[in-house]
Design a protein around this motif. Structure first.
Motif: not given
Length: 134
Positions: A60-76
């Motif tokens: 579950p932590v890995v899934r959350e980290l992947q979501k955080m990566l997707e978020f930071t990519t879209s924000v960038r």
């Protein structure tokens, strides 16, 4: 022009709220990470059961980290578009909306704090290594 500024401010503030949520998640992860027993006897013996348990706990932590990566990519991408828009306004001799600039500064501040929190967190990288092995 005012409608475009209002829409941009709302979009930027939405990203800032999401970034704040990720900040809280990383803080919670850092606090809870210390409670996990990483040096148990079963782990030292490299048993399959321990890897299965580790994977179940970390997945579950890995899934959350992947979501955080997707978020930071879209924000960038959104920030780049926002800066391009501001530069186009400047070329057209238009004044920048102060609220829009403050919203962008707030978002950048939260992203900087998020980046600083996740960089020194070596346990995140260690968790990924354990998850890959499992």
């Amino acid at each position: 022009m005012i409608a475009a500024d209002v829409e941009a401010i709302q979009r930027i503030r939405g990203f800032a709220q999401q970034a704040h949520g990720w900040l809280l998640w990383v803080y919670a992860y850092r606090a809870l990470d210390r409670t996990v027993d990483k040096e148990s006897e079963a782990r030292k013996q490299n048993t399959r059961d321990q890897y299965v348990q580790t994977r179940a706990m970390i997945e579950p932590v890995v899934r959350e980290l992947q979501k955080m990566l997707e978020f930071t990519t879209s924000v960038r991408t959104a920030i780049v578009r926002e800066v391009q828009t501001l530069l186009e306004q400047r070329k057209g001799n238009q004044w920048w909306n102060e609220d829009r600039l403050w919203a962008l500064a707030e978002l950048l501040d939260r992203l900087l704090v998020l980046d600083l929190l996740k960089d020194p967190k070596s346990a995140i990288n260690n968790d990924f290594a354990a998850w890959r092995r499992a």
